[in-house]
Write a protein that holds these residues in place. Structure first.
Motif, PDB file in Angstrom:
ATOM      1  N   VAL A 235       0.784  -1.613  -0.020  1.00  0.00           N
ATOM      2  CA  VAL A 235      -0.159   0.072  -0.252  1.00  0.00           C
ATOM      3  C   VAL A 235       0.698   0.758  -0.030  1.00  0.00           C
ATOM      4  CG1 VAL A 235      -2.016  -0.528   1.126  1.00  0.00           C
ATOM      5  CG2 VAL A 235      -0.106   0.128   2.225  1.00  0.00           C
ATOM      6  N   ASP A 236       2.136   1.076   0.298  1.00  0.00           N
ATOM      7  CA  ASP A 236       2.643   2.272   0.488  1.00  0.00           C
ATOM      8  C   ASP A 236       4.650   2.114   0.049  1.00  0.00           C
ATOM      9  OD1 ASP A 236       3.345   4.703   0.699  1.00  0.00           O
ATOM     10  OD2 ASP A 236       2.896   5.008   2.335  1.00  0.00           O
ATOM     11  N   HIS A 237       5.583   2.941  -0.215  1.00  0.00           N
ATOM     12  CA  HIS A 237       6.696   2.894   0.028  1.00  0.00           C
ATOM     13  C   HIS A 237       7.421   4.127   0.208  1.00  0.00           C
ATOM     14  CE1 HIS A 237       5.588   4.962  -3.650  1.00  0.00           C
ATOM     15  NE2 HIS A 237       6.986   5.486  -4.054  1.00  0.00           N
ATOM     16  N   SER A 238       9.001   3.781   0.341  1.00  0.00           N
ATOM     17  CA  SER A 238       9.909   4.670   0.647  1.00  0.00           C
ATOM     18  C   SER A 238      11.147   4.436  -0.449  1.00  0.00           C
ATOM     19  CB  SER A 238       9.638   5.333   1.968  1.00  0.00           C
ATOM     20  OG  SER A 238      10.478   4.307   2.608  1.00  0.00           O
ATOM     21  N   SER A 239      11.466   5.389  -0.878  1.00  0.00           N
ATOM     22  CA  SER A 239      12.869   4.828  -1.943  1.00  0.00           C
ATOM     23  C   SER A 239      14.094   5.472  -1.323  1.00  0.00           C
ATOM     24  CB  SER A 239      12.840   5.410  -3.201  1.00  0.00           C
ATOM     25  OG  SER A 239      13.846   5.358  -3.729  1.00  0.00           O
ATOM     26  N   VAL A 240      15.537   5.036  -0.556  1.00  0.00           N
ATOM     27  CA  VAL A 240      16.759   4.996  -0.703  1.00  0.00           C
ATOM     28  C   VAL A 240      18.388   4.790  -1.267  1.00  0.00           C
ATOM     29  CG1 VAL A 240      18.191   5.219   1.440  1.00  0.00           C
ATOM     30  CG2 VAL A 240      15.321   5.305   2.016  1.00  0.00           C
ATOM     31  N   MET A 270      23.397   1.521  -4.013  1.00  0.00           N
ATOM     32  CA  MET A 270      22.240   0.536  -4.543  1.00  0.00           C
ATOM     33  C   MET A 270      21.165   1.305  -3.644  1.00  0.00           C
ATOM     34  SD  MET A 270      22.096  -2.443  -2.260  1.00  0.00           S
ATOM     35  CE  MET A 270      23.200  -2.169  -0.190  1.00  0.00           C
ATOM     36  N   SER A 271      19.512   0.662  -5.100  1.00  0.00           N
ATOM     37  CA  SER A 271      18.489   1.625  -4.004  1.00  0.00           C
ATOM     38  C   SER A 271      17.401   0.255  -3.770  1.00  0.00           C
ATOM     39  CB  SER A 271      18.175   1.642  -5.699  1.00  0.00           C
ATOM     40  OG  SER A 271      18.422   3.012  -6.612  1.00  0.00           O
ATOM     41  N   GLN A 272      17.493   1.230  -2.459  1.00  0.00           N
ATOM     42  CA  GLN A 272      16.604   0.434  -0.964  1.00  0.00           C
ATOM     43  C   GLN A 272      15.196   0.679  -1.354  1.00  0.00           C
ATOM     44  OE1 GLN A 272      17.299   1.263   2.571  1.00  0.00           O
ATOM     45  NE2 GLN A 272      16.959  -0.439   3.146  1.00  0.00           N
ATOM     46  N   TYR A 273      14.140   0.176  -1.409  1.00  0.00           N
ATOM     47  CA  TYR A 273      13.054  -0.225  -1.735  1.00  0.00           C
ATOM     48  C   TYR A 273      11.978  -0.739  -0.134  1.00  0.00           C
ATOM     49  CZ  TYR A 273      14.313   1.108  -6.641  1.00  0.00           C
ATOM     50  OH  TYR A 273      15.056   1.664  -7.447  1.00  0.00           O
ATOM     51  N   VAL A 274      11.665   0.303   0.226  1.00  0.00           N
ATOM     52  CA  VAL A 274      11.079  -0.218   1.459  1.00  0.00           C
ATOM     53  C   VAL A 274       9.643   0.178   1.333  1.00  0.00           C
ATOM     54  CG1 VAL A 274      10.844  -0.409   3.946  1.00  0.00           C
ATOM     55  CG2 VAL A 274      12.825   1.131   2.967  1.00  0.00           C
ATOM     56  N   THR A 275       8.931  -1.180   1.402  1.00  0.00           N
ATOM     57  CA  THR A 275       7.308  -1.287   1.306  1.00  0.00           C
ATOM     58  C   THR A 275       6.535  -1.637   2.660  1.00  0.00           C
ATOM     59  OG1 THR A 275       7.700  -3.702   0.224  1.00  0.00           O
ATOM     60  CG2 THR A 275       7.637  -1.674  -1.340  1.00  0.00           C
ATOM     61  N   VAL A 276       5.343  -1.407   2.418  1.00  0.00           N
ATOM     62  CA  VAL A 276       4.490  -1.555   4.113  1.00  0.00           C
ATOM     63  C   VAL A 276       3.090  -1.930   3.292  1.00  0.00           C
ATOM     64  CG1 VAL A 276       5.645  -0.057   5.689  1.00  0.00           C
ATOM     65  CG2 VAL A 276       3.575   1.022   4.530  1.00  0.00           C
ATOM     66  N   GLY A 277       2.129  -3.307   3.773  1.00  0.00           N
ATOM     67  CA  GLY A 277       1.374  -4.318   3.067  1.00  0.00           C
ATOM     68  C   GLY A 277       0.781  -4.945   4.398  1.00  0.00           C
ATOM     69  N   GLY A 279       1.978  -9.576   4.776  1.00  0.00           N
ATOM     70  CA  GLY A 279       2.998 -10.655   3.824  1.00  0.00           C
ATOM     71  C   GLY A 279       4.048 -10.609   2.970  1.00  0.00           C
ATOM     72  N   PRO A 280       5.272  -9.968   3.944  1.00  0.00           N
ATOM     73  CA  PRO A 280       5.671  -9.493   5.418  1.00  0.00           C
ATOM     74  C   PRO A 280       4.796  -8.261   5.268  1.00  0.00           C
ATOM     75  CG  PRO A 280       7.125  -9.436   3.557  1.00  0.00           C
ATOM     76  CD  PRO A 280       5.729  -9.999   3.249  1.00  0.00           C
ATOM     77  N   TYR A 281       5.086  -7.731   6.463  1.00  0.00           N
ATOM     78  CA  TYR A 281       4.343  -6.183   6.704  1.00  0.00           C
ATOM     79  C   TYR A 281       5.589  -4.955   6.117  1.00  0.00           C
ATOM     80  CZ  TYR A 281       4.454  -3.025  11.079  1.00  0.00           C
ATOM     81  OH  TYR A 281       4.827  -1.854  11.559  1.00  0.00           O
ATOM     82  N   THR A 282       6.694  -5.895   6.107  1.00  0.00           N
ATOM     83  CA  THR A 282       7.513  -4.353   5.549  1.00  0.00           C
ATOM     84  C   THR A 282       8.339  -5.434   5.148  1.00  0.00           C
ATOM     85  OG1 THR A 282       7.189  -3.315   7.607  1.00  0.00           O
ATOM     86  CG2 THR A 282       9.014  -2.530   6.051  1.00  0.00           C
ATOM     87  N   GLY A 283       8.428  -4.689   3.801  1.00  0.00           N
ATOM     88  CA  GLY A 283       9.455  -5.431   2.807  1.00  0.00           C
ATOM     89  C   GLY A 283      10.728  -4.157   2.513  1.00  0.00           C
ATOM     90  N   PHE A 284      11.980  -5.301   2.201  1.00  0.00           N
ATOM     91  CA  PHE A 284      12.858  -4.424   1.779  1.00  0.00           C
ATOM     92  C   PHE A 284      13.467  -4.990   0.525  1.00  0.00           C
ATOM     93  CE2 PHE A 284      12.497  -3.805   5.901  1.00  0.00           C
ATOM     94  CZ  PHE A 284      13.286  -2.570   6.406  1.00  0.00           C
ATOM     95  N   TYR A 285      13.607  -4.642  -1.103  1.00  0.00           N
ATOM     96  CA  TYR A 285      14.090  -4.457  -1.924  1.00  0.00           C
ATOM     97  C   TYR A 285      14.915  -4.038  -2.311  1.00  0.00           C
ATOM     98  CZ  TYR A 285       9.044  -6.910  -2.650  1.00  0.00           C
ATOM     99  OH  TYR A 285       8.099  -7.142  -2.764  1.00  0.00           O
ATOM    100  N   TYR A 286      16.103  -4.645  -2.946  1.00  0.00           N
ATOM    101  CA  TYR A 286      17.361  -4.291  -2.932  1.00  0.00           C
ATOM    102  C   TYR A 286      17.909  -4.297  -4.799  1.00  0.00           C
ATOM    103  CZ  TYR A 286      18.405  -3.850   1.865  1.00  0.00           C
ATOM    104  OH  TYR A 286      18.373  -3.714   3.055  1.00  0.00           O
ATOM    105  N   ALA A 287      18.339  -2.925  -5.282  1.00  0.00           N
ATOM    106  CA  ALA A 287      18.460  -2.253  -6.806  1.00  0.00           C
ATOM    107  C   ALA A 287      20.315  -2.101  -6.718  1.00  0.00           C
ATOM    108  CB  ALA A 287      17.423  -1.720  -7.354  1.00  0.00           C
TER     109      ALA A 287
END
Length: 1245
Positions: A235-240, A270-277, A279-287
Motif C-alpha cells: 500500500v505504500d513505499h519509500s526509496s533510499v 544501490m537503491s533500497q525500496y521499503v514497502t509496507v502492506g 505478508g510480510p508486513y514490511t518488505g526491503f528490496y535492493y537494486a
C-alpha cells in the motif's frame, strides 16, 4: 523556550472547495449535513480525510482532489483588518482532471528551480496526479495538462518525490532526484534530471502552441521499472540510495561468494525500496546500480493529442465510420508498456499485522510505519530492524530536522566542527485530536498540543532541479510539517528549538533555559522591578562561563537598564567570581572588573557635570586679531540645516553607549574606541561641559586620569570635541577659548606628559595638537585651537633652557598658525554662495592644510572652481586683480571682491594673475566638456596662451574631428539630430563650438609667434607652503609642453574656418575633399609634430572644387590665399553676387579692385540682359510704354533678350536708372574691339 505552533497562512473559500468536490452528493444527505453543520457552528465532519491533499514544500500551492475533480489554491498576499500583510491560499483553478471512469488516487506538488534566479525561489510548480487507470499526468499551476504517461497498466497507489539535499558530512551518500510511482506489484522510478528537462520542454511547447509556433518534440523520459514480488499486498513505499561501508561489503562478499570471493575497490551504490502492506508486513528490496538499463518512454505531447482528438471528432461528424476510426486511434496511440525487472525481497514478517503508510526521515536512515493495529513503529533502515513502537490509532506522521543555532554552537566544546542536526518525529492522532513531538531515536516527548480534527501534511522533499553547484548560497525556506484546520482554513507549522534534543539533566541545557529566560525578562517594558531580583538571580545561577559572559553582555547592552542596577549586578557577579578562584574563567573575571570600573567612571563624570568652578585664565590677544574673518566665516557657516534629534550632540549619553565605546586594555588602561565620525556624544559627555564652563576642569581631568586614560588620548578627545562643535565655539569664542586654555594647561601638566618629553627634539605633545589642527576641515576651530595651544606652549616651553629645541618648536608653531590663517581666509571665500541664477557646480570644496599640502598647488585650482561657481566674467576678474575693488554693483559684489583680494594677498605667488587665469580657463573647459551646450562662450578666455595646446588635445580635438567627419559624410551642414548623435551637441552649439575652435587656434598661433620673444615665467610658492607635495599644477604642465608646429596649427585653423562657415550658412560642401592626400593626413595629429603639408602644385580638380566653395567676403579672400585660389576670381564672383542681390553701390566699390575687367564686363552684360528681360518680357504689370519700347528694338537685341533667363536673379525688381548705370559701367570696362561691345551700345541706346 519550548515547542510552539505558528500560523503562517490561511486558506480562502474552503466552503467553495468542499461544495465543488462533493457536488455529486445531492439529495437529502446534503441537506442533513447542512443542518447539522449550522448546529455545530460550521464544523463539518472530516471531509478532507476523504480527499487527496498535497501541499508544495514552498507553501505556495495546495491541491485538493476527489474522484475526477480537483481544486488548485495558489498563494496571494493580502492586508488584514489591522493593516498587517498576511499570506493566503486562494482558488486559482478548479475543474475536471479526467473522465468519470478513472479517479485520482494520489497527487504531489513539485516546485521546479529557476535556471536564471539565484535566490532559491521556485520558477513554477508542477502538479503530478496518479489515476486508477494507471495513467500519470503532469499539470501546470493553472490546470494546463503538460503530458500524460502510461507506464504500467495497474492503478497508481502512491506518488513520492525525492530531491537533492546537501550532504552534511563526507560519509553521507548523495541522494539523486527522482519521482517514484507505486503500483500493486510494480514500482516505477523516473530520473529527476530527465523529468525536469521534459517538464520544461512541455511547458515551453504549451507556450509556443498558444502563440501558434511550431511544436518541437521534447526529450524522452528515462525511467526504471521494478517488479515487487513475494509480497501479498503493498500500500505504500519509500526509496533510499545507500552505499555499504567497506566492512559490510566484505561481509556480504564472503557470505555470498565464500572464502575466495573478490571484493571491488569501491562499494557500488544501490537503491533500497521499503514497502509496507501484508505478508510480510514490511518488505526491503535492493537494486544495485547498473543492474538494469533505464527505459526510454516517448513523451506524448498534450498539445498534439488534443489536435488528433479534434480531428477524429470532425471525421465522425462528416459521416465516416467513427467507431472504427476511434478503435484504430486508440490502438495506434496506446503506448507500449515495458516489462518490469524482478527484485528479491527481505522482510519483517508479522502475519496478522498490515502496514498502512510509511514516512521516511530527512536523513534517510529512519522511517515511521503505521499499521491496522493502531501502532507506530520506528524502523532503522540500514539494519532492517524495528527500534521503537508507540500506540496511536489512525496516526499521521511527519519529520522535523532542526539545525543547531549559531549561538548554541559557540558554547559547544566542538565549535570548529559542522553544525549538528536534531531529528524529531511528529505524530498526529486525529481520533484524540492531539499532536506530539518525540526526540529520536530513544528521546523523550518534547512537545504535545491539543489541536482538534485536523489534517497533517508532510512533503519530505524540497526543490527539484537543484544540484551541488546550483544549491550553493541558496537561502531556501521550506515548511517541513504543516497542520491544516479544515474548519478555519489555518495552516500552522511546528516550531521546535534545537536544545530540546539535548539531555534535560545536563547543565548546558539548564543554562540555555536560564539564558532564554533572561532575554525574555530584558525585553519586558517595566524592567526596574525585575532587574534587582529575577535578572540578578538568573545571571548568578548560570554555570557555563561562555553563557554567563553572553548573559552579562546582553544585560549591559540593554538600553532600558538604569546605571545603578547595572553597577550593583556587575559588582555582585565580580564578588561571586572572586570567591571561586579555582574554577573561575579569567576572561569573564576581566570583563566584570573592566565593566565595573567603566560604570564607576560614568557615574563620577555624570555627577561632576552638575557642579562648576570659577577658575580664570586670560585668553590670548591673537584671537581679537583674527576676529573679523572669524565673524565672516561664522556668518557663512551658520546657515540653517536639517538635523535629527537623536543625532544631536546635546542628547544625553546612555551608559550602554558609553560602555560600547570604551575598552579596558590588558594592563588596566582605558582606551576609547571611536567608531564612525558621527559618534561624538561620548566625547561631548567627557569634555563639552568643561568647555562651556558647566563642569570643574581640574576635577574632571583628575577623575579621567585616575580612571587610567592616557593624557595623549584625552588630548585627542578634547581636540575632537572642539573641532566638531565649531558652530557652538564661534557663538561664544571668548569663554570657550578661555576654558580650552585651562584644559590644555591641566592636561599638559600631567606626569605622563613630562616623562614622555625629550627636550632635545620637538615636543611630541604639541606636535599632536598641530597634526590634528592641520588635518581638520573645520578651519576656524582649528585656528583658534592652534592660537590657544601656541600660547600654552610658550608658557610651558619657557621652563626649558635648551634654546635650539625652543626656537625649533616656536618656528613650527609660527608656520602652523600662518598656514591655518591662510586656509581660513581661503575657506571663507569658497563658502561664498553663488549669485542667483549662476550654474550650480556642486558644494563648496572643504579644504584643510593637509589637503593643500598633499594636493600640490591646489589653491589656484580651488579659487578657479569658485570663480566658475560665481559666474565671474574673465574681464571682471582681470579688473579685480589689476585695479582692486573699484566701483561695484552691490553689497554682495563688494564682499566677494574684498574676500578675493584678501586671498590673493595671502597667496601672492600661487594666485598670480597669469596662473589664476590659466586655471580658470581650464576649469571652464572642464565644465563645458561635462555639458558642452552651456559653457561654450567661456572657452575663449584671452589668457589661454599657456594651456590652449593642452585644451585642444584633451577636450576639443575629439569633438572637432567628429564634426569634420560628419560633414564630410553628409556633404553639407549637418542637421541637429546627427550633430547630437556624433558630436554630442545640437547644430547651433556645433556652430558656436567651431567658431570658438577658430579663435582658440588663432590664440595658439599668436602665442607661438611670441614664445621666443618672452622668457618663461618662474613659478614660485609662498614660504609657509614650500613643503607642498603632489601633482604638478596646470601651469607647470603647460610650461613643459613642446612648442607647436605653426603650419600645422594654421592648417587646422583653415579647416575650422571652413567648417564654421559651412555650418553658419548651411552650405553643401565636403570639407576634407578640398584637400589633397597630404593635407588630409596632416589633420587631427598632435600639434607639436611636424607633418607633410600640402605642396604648392595644385590638382586642377581640387582648384575647381575650391572655386565653387567660396563665400563670406572678408574670410573668403583670406582663405583664398591659403587654399591657393586666384583672388581675382573671388573678387569677380563677389561683384556679380552683389549686383545679383541688387546691391549696385557696394558692387561698384568692389569693382575697383578687379584686375581682369574683360571677363567681368561679359559677366555683367549677361546680368544686365537678365534684368531688362524681366522688366520687358516677364513682369506681371507690363505697361504700354514697355510694349512700344520692345517693338522699336532691333531684331538681334530682341532675340538676345528673349534668350535670357531672369530666374537666376535674386533681386530682379531693380529701378531702370540702376540698370542704365550698370550698362554705362560695362561700356567703360569693355574694350572697343570686344565681341560684345556693339551689343552693349545697343543696350545703352
Amino acid at each position: 523556550m519550548s515547542c510552539s505552533l505558528l500560523e503562517f497562512c490561511r486558506l480562502q473559500e474552503l466552503k467553495t472547495v468542499r461544495d465543488f468536490l462533493f457536488q455529486s452528493q445531492k439529495t437529502e444527505r446534503v441537506e442533513e449535513n447542512e443542518a447539522s453543520e449550522e448546529e455545530a457552528g460550521g464544523q463539518t465532519g472530516p471531509w478532507l480525510q476523504d480527499c487527496t491533499v498535497s501541499l508544495s514544500p514552498c507553501s505556495d500551492l495546495l491541491v485538493v482532489a476527489r474522484e475526477h475533480r480537483a481544486v488548485f489554491l495558489s498563494a496571494k498576499w493580502r492586508t488584514d483588518d489591522s493593516g498587517r500583510e498576511e499570506m493566503t491560499l486562494a482558488v486559482s483553478w478548479s475543474g475536471t482532471l479526467s473522465s468519470e471512469e478513472e479517479c485520482v488516487s494520489s497527487c504531489v506538488c513539485i516546485p521546479l528551480a529557476s535556471q536564471k534566479s539565484s535566490t532559491g525561489r521556485p520558477d513554477w510548480t508542477c502538479v503530478v496526479v496518479g489515476f486508477t487507470s494507471g495513467y500519470v499526468r503532469f499539470y501546470t499551476e493553472n490546470g494546463v495538462l503538460l503530458l500524460s504517461q502510461l507506464l504500467h497498466e495497474d492503478p497508481v497507489l502512491r506518488l513520492k518525490c525525492r530531491t537533492y539535499e546537501v550532504p552534511r558530512h563526507p560519509g553521507v551518500t548523495e541522494q539523486h532526484e527522482e519521482l517514484t510511482i507505486l503500483y500493486p506489484a510494480a514500482l516505477v522510478t523516473i530520473d529527476g534530471f530527465s523529468l525536469f528537462q521534459s517538464l520544461r520542454a512541455c511547458r515551453n511547447q504549451v507556450a509556443r502552441a498558444a502563440v501558434g509556433s511550431d511544436v518541437i518534440q521534447p526529450p524522452p523520459l528515462a525511467y526504471k521499472k521494478w517488479g515487487l514480488q513475494d509480497m501479498d499486498s503493498i500500500v505504500d513505499h519509500s526509496s533510499v540510495i545507500m552505499t555499504l561501508c567497506v566492512f559490510d561489503q566484505m561481509k556480504n562478499a564472503s557470505v555470498l561468494g565464500g572464502f575466495h570471493a573478490s571484493v571491488k575497490g569501491s562499494p557500488p551504490a544501490m537503491s533500497q525500496y521499503v514497502t509496507v502492506g501484508g505478508g510480510p508486513y514490511t518488505g526491503f528490496y535492493y537494486a544495485v546500480e547498473g543492474s538494469s538499463q533505464p527505459l526510454l518512454s516517448h513523451v506524448a505531447l498534450a498539445v498534439a493529442s488534443k489536435l488528433t482528438s479534434a480531428l477524429f471528432s470532425a471525421a465522425g461528424w462528416l459521416g465516416w465510420n467513427k467507431n472504427k476510426h476511434e478503435e484504430e486511434s486508440v490502438q495506434k496511440h496506446k503506448p507500449k508498456v515495458e516489462a518490469a525487472t524482478p527484485l528479491g525481497i527481505f522482510g519483517l514478517p508479522d502475519s496478522r499485522r498490515h502496514g498502512e503508510s510509511i514516512c521516511l526521515s530527512p536523513c534517510n536512515t529512519l522511517a515511521g510505519v503505521t499499521d491496522d493495529f493502531g501502532r507506530v513503529t520506528l524502523l532503522d533502515l540500514s539494519r532492517g530492524v524495528a527500534v521503537r513502537m508507540w500506540k496511536y490509532r489512525d496516526a499521521q506522521l511527519g519529520w522535523l530536522q532542526i539545525s543547531e543555532e549559531r549561538g548554541d554552537r559557540d558554547f559547544s566544546p566542538s565549535a570548529s566542527l559542522p553544525r549538528r542536526h536534531a531529528l524529531f518525529l511528529v505524530i498526529y492522532a486525529p481520533r484524540r485530536g492531539i499532536l506530539e513531538v518525540w526526540a529520536m531515536q530513544q528521546g523523550p516527548r518534547v512537545g504535545a498540543f491539543t489541536v482538534g480534527k485536523h489534517c497533517l501534511l508532510y512533503a519530505g522533499y524540497r526543490l527539484m532541479g537543484v544540484n551541488s553547484v546550483t544549491s550553493q548560497g541558496w537561502q531556501l525556506h521550506t515548511q517541513q510539517v504543516c497542520l491544516l484546520d479544515p474548519g478555519s482554513g489555518a495552516l500552522r507549522t511546528v516550531n521546535i528549538p534545537f536544545h530540546l534534543a539535548l539531555d534535560k539533566k545536563s547543565e548546558r541545557a539548564k543554562d540555555m533555559h536560564l539564558l532564554k529566560k533572561l532575554s525574555v525578562l530584558l525585553k519586558s517594558r517595566d524592567l526596574e522591578p525585575v532587574l534587582g531580583t529575577e535578572v540578578k538571580s538568573a545571571l548568578l545561577e548560570i554555570k557555563h562561563p561562555a553563557m554567563k559572559k553572553q548573559a552579562l553582555e546582553s544585560l549591559l547592552s540593554n538600553r532600558n537598564a538604569p546605571v545603578s542596577c547595572l553597577s550593583d549586578i556587575t559588582r555582585s557577579l565580580y564578588d561571586t567570581l572572586k570567591q571561586q578562584p579555582d574554577q573561575v574563567d579569567t576572561e569573564l573575571l576581566q570583563l566584570c572588573c573592566s565593566q565595573t570600573k567603566l560604570l564607576q567612571l560614568y557615574t563620577d563624570v555624570q555627577q561632576l557635570q552638575s557642579t562648576t568652578d570659577t577658575e580664570e585664565y586670560c585668553h590670548t590677544e591673537e584671537v581679537s586679531r583674527v576676529g573679523p574673518i572669524l565673524h565672516r566665516y561664522s556668518q557663512l557657516t551658520s546657515r540653517p540645516s536639517v538635523t535629527f534629534a537623536q543625532d544631536s550632540p546635546d542628547s544625553p549619553l546612555s551608559a550602554q553607549a558609553f560602555l560600547s565605546q570604551m575598552e579596558v586594555t590588558e594592563n588596566g588602561e582605558l582606551k576609547v574606541n571611536r567608531g564612525s565620525e558621527g559618534d561624538w556624544n561620548q566625547l561631548n559627555f567627557l569634555f563639552w561641559g568643561c568647555l562651556c564652563g558647566k563642569s570643574p576642569l581640574q576635577k574632571v581631568c583628575e577623575t579621567l586620569q585616575r580612571a587610567g586614560i592616557s593624557p595623549q588620548q584625552l588630548l585627542t578627545l578634547l581636540l575632537s570635541v572642539w573641532l566638531q562643535r565649531e558652530k557652538e565655539v564661534l557663538q561664544q569664542p571668548e569663554e570657550t577659548v578661555k576654558n580650552l586654555l585651562s584644559l590644555l594647561h591641566a592636561l599638559s601638566t600631567m606626569k605622563a606628559v613630562d616623562q614622555s618629553w625629550d627636550p632635545q627634539s620637538v615636543s611630541p605633545w604639541w606636535q599632536q595638537v598641530r597634526t590634528t589642527c592641520i588635518q581638520s576641515h573645520h578651519s576656524a576651530a582649528a585656528l583658534l585651537a592652534a592660537l590657544v595651544a601656541h600660547s600654552a606652549a610658550k608658557s610651558s616651553i619657557s621652563l626649558h633652557s635648551e634654546w635650539e629645541a625652543v626656537s625649533l618648536e616656536l618656528e613650527q608653531w609660527e608656520v602652523c598658525v600662518c598656514q591655518l590663517e591662510d586656509v581660513l581666509v581661503l575657506q571663507t571665500l569658497l563658502l561664498m554662495p553663488p549669485p542667483q541664477g549662476a550654474a550650480a557646480a556642486g558644494a563648496a570644496a572643504q579644504c584643510s592644510v593637509k589637503t593643500l599640502l598633499e594636493g600640490g598647488t591646489g589653491i589656484a585650482d580651488s579659487v578657479s572652481k569658485w570663480v566658475f561657481r560665481q559666474n565671474l566674467a574673465p574681464q571682471r576678474l582681470k579688473e579685480i586683480l589689476q585695479e582692486g575693488e573699484g566701483p561695484d554693483q552691490n553689497q554682495q559684489d563688494t564682499d566677494r571682491t574684498a574676500l578675493l583680494l584678501a586671498v590673493c594677498r595671502r597667496f601672492p605667488h600661487s594666485l598670480s594673475p597669469d596662473l589664476l587665469h590659466a586655471h580658470c580657463c581650464w576649469e571652464y573647459v572642464v565644465q563645458w566638456n561635462k555639458d558642452p551646450e552651456d559653457h561654450l562662450k567661456l572657452i575663449s578666455s584671452p589668457h589661454v596662451q599657456l594651456i590652449s595646446s593642452m585644451m585642444w588635445s584633451t577636450f576639443i580635438l575629439k569633438r572637432f574631428s567628429a564634426a569634420a567627419f560628419l560633414m564630410e559624410k553628409v556633404g553639407k551642414a549637418a542637421k541637429d539630430r546627427l550633430c547630437r548623435r556624433d558630436v554630442g551637441m545640437g547644430d547651433k552649439a556645433v556652430t558656436q563650438f567651431l567658431g570658438c575652435c577658430v579663435q582658440l587656434l588663432q590664440v595658439l598661433m599668436e602665442s607661438d609667434s611670441a614664445v621666443e620673444e618672452v622668457s618663461p615665467p618662474e613659478l614660485s610658492v609662498e614660504e609657509a607652503w614650500s613643503g607642498a607635495e603632489g601633482p604638478a599644477s596646470i601651469a607647470e604642465l603647460a610650461l613643459e609642453q613642446k612648442g607647436v608646429h605653426f603650419p600645422l596649427v594654421q592648417h587646422h585653423c583653415l579647416l575650422a574656418s571652413l567648417l564654421h562657415a559651412a555650418m553658419t550658412f548651411g552650405l553643401k560642401v565636403k570639407p576634407l575633399s578640398l584637400f589633397d592626400s597630404k593635407g588630409k593626413n596632416a589633420f587631427f595629429r598632435d600639434l607639436a609634430t611636424i607633418q607633410l603639408m600640402p605642396s604648392g602644385d595644385m590638382d586642377p580638380g581640387l582648384v575647381s572644387l575650391r572655386q565653387e566653395a567660396d563665400w563670406w567676403p572678408s574670410l573668403c579672400l583670406e582663405l583664398g590665399s591659403l587654399l591657393q585660389v586666384n583672388p581675382d576670381i573671388l573678387r569677380r564672383h563677389l561683384v556679380c553676387e552683389l549686383y545679383n542681390q541688387g546691391l549696385d553701390l557696394r558692387a561698384e566699390e568692389e569693382m575697383l579692385q578687379v584686375e581682369d575687367k574683360d571677363v567681368l564686363g561679359s559677366q555683367l552684360l549677361v546680368l544686365t540682359g537678365q534684368r531688362l528681360s524681366f522688366s520687358l518680357l516677364h513682369s506681371q504689370n507690363q505697361t504700354q510704354p514697355a510694349m512700344e519700347l520692345l517693338a522699336r528694338l532691333p531684331p538681334t537685341l530682341c532675340t538676345w533678350l528673349k534668350a535670357m533667363d531672369p530666374s537666376e536673379l535674386r533681386c530682379p525688381l531693380v529701378p531702370l536708372v540702376q540698370s542704365s548705370r550698370l550698362v554705362s559701367r560695362v561700356i567703360e570696362i569693355l574694350p572697343e574691339n570686344h565681341a560684345q561691345y556693339s551689343l552693349a551700345l545697343h543696350l545703352l541706346e
